[in-house]
Write an enzyme that holds these catalytic residues in place. Structure first.
Site, PDB file in Angstrom:
ATOM      1  N   ARG A   9       0.871  -1.045   0.023  1.00  0.00           N
ATOM      2  CA  ARG A   9      -0.092  -0.056   0.033  1.00  0.00           C
ATOM      3  C   ARG A   9       0.823   1.372  -0.053  1.00  0.00           C
ATOM      4  O   ARG A   9       0.296   2.348  -0.088  1.00  0.00           O
ATOM      5  CB  ARG A   9      -0.860  -0.030   1.178  1.00  0.00           C
ATOM      6  CG  ARG A   9      -2.031  -1.078   1.258  1.00  0.00           C
ATOM      7  CD  ARG A   9      -2.998  -1.129   2.314  1.00  0.00           C
ATOM      8  NE  ARG A   9      -4.048  -0.033   1.973  1.00  0.00           N
ATOM      9  CZ  ARG A   9      -4.619   0.435   2.925  1.00  0.00           C
ATOM     10  NH1 ARG A   9      -4.656  -0.067   4.200  1.00  0.00           N
ATOM     11  NH2 ARG A   9      -5.516   1.381   2.517  1.00  0.00           N
ATOM     12  N   CYS A  10       2.268   1.023  -0.008  1.00  0.00           N
ATOM     13  CA  CYS A  10       3.233   2.334   0.150  1.00  0.00           C
ATOM     14  C   CYS A  10       3.700   2.414  -1.135  1.00  0.00           C
ATOM     15  O   CYS A  10       4.438   1.564  -1.623  1.00  0.00           O
ATOM     16  CB  CYS A  10       4.186   1.833   1.283  1.00  0.00           C
ATOM     17  SG  CYS A  10       5.441   2.899   1.074  1.00  0.00           S
ATOM     18  N   GLY A  11       3.581   3.731  -1.710  1.00  0.00           N
ATOM     19  CA  GLY A  11       4.131   4.090  -3.031  1.00  0.00           C
ATOM     20  C   GLY A  11       5.821   3.837  -2.979  1.00  0.00           C
ATOM     21  O   GLY A  11       6.097   3.323  -4.004  1.00  0.00           O
TER      22      GLY A  11
END
Length: 113
Positions: A9-11
């Site tokens: 979920r982390c870019g």
């Protein structure tokens, strides 16, 4: 083998994963939110990073601010807090043998692969 402690979920974590894919090197993805490391594993990662446990904490996370900010905590308690709340572990972490980096910025990963 290279490992990446990854949160999909982390870019920044996704960018680092793409960087590793493009490198052509073998690597293993560790989804640390699902497969939380043991106390000893996290302590070892912190030692490889060459930092204090508090430096691995995402101190802007809501759970940290609401429950732990401004508390005096031992290193072991900080590690246990991250294990109890793995969202607090900074990411992505790239490990290659005895070396590790927090790949923020992404260029940090290039220094050990």
């Amino acid at each position: 083998m290279i490992q990446i402690y990854h949160n999909s979920r982390c870019g920044k974590s996704r960018e680092c994963l793409a960087f590793l894919e493009d490198s052509g090197k073998e690597y293993e993805v560790v989804k640390y939110l699902e497969n939380v490391p043991t106390f000893e594993e996290l302590k070892s990662i912190i030692e490889k990073l060459g930092i204090k446990p508090i430096e691995l904490v995402r101190q802007k996370e809501k759970v940290w601010i609401e429950n732990f900010k401004n508390q005096t905590m031992s290193d072991d308690l900080i590690i246990q807090t991250m294990l109890n709340n793995p969202i607090l572990i900074e990411r992505p972490i790239v490990i290659n043998g005895k070396k590790a980096v927090i790949a923020r910025p992404l260029e940090n990963a290039a220094t050990i692969i």
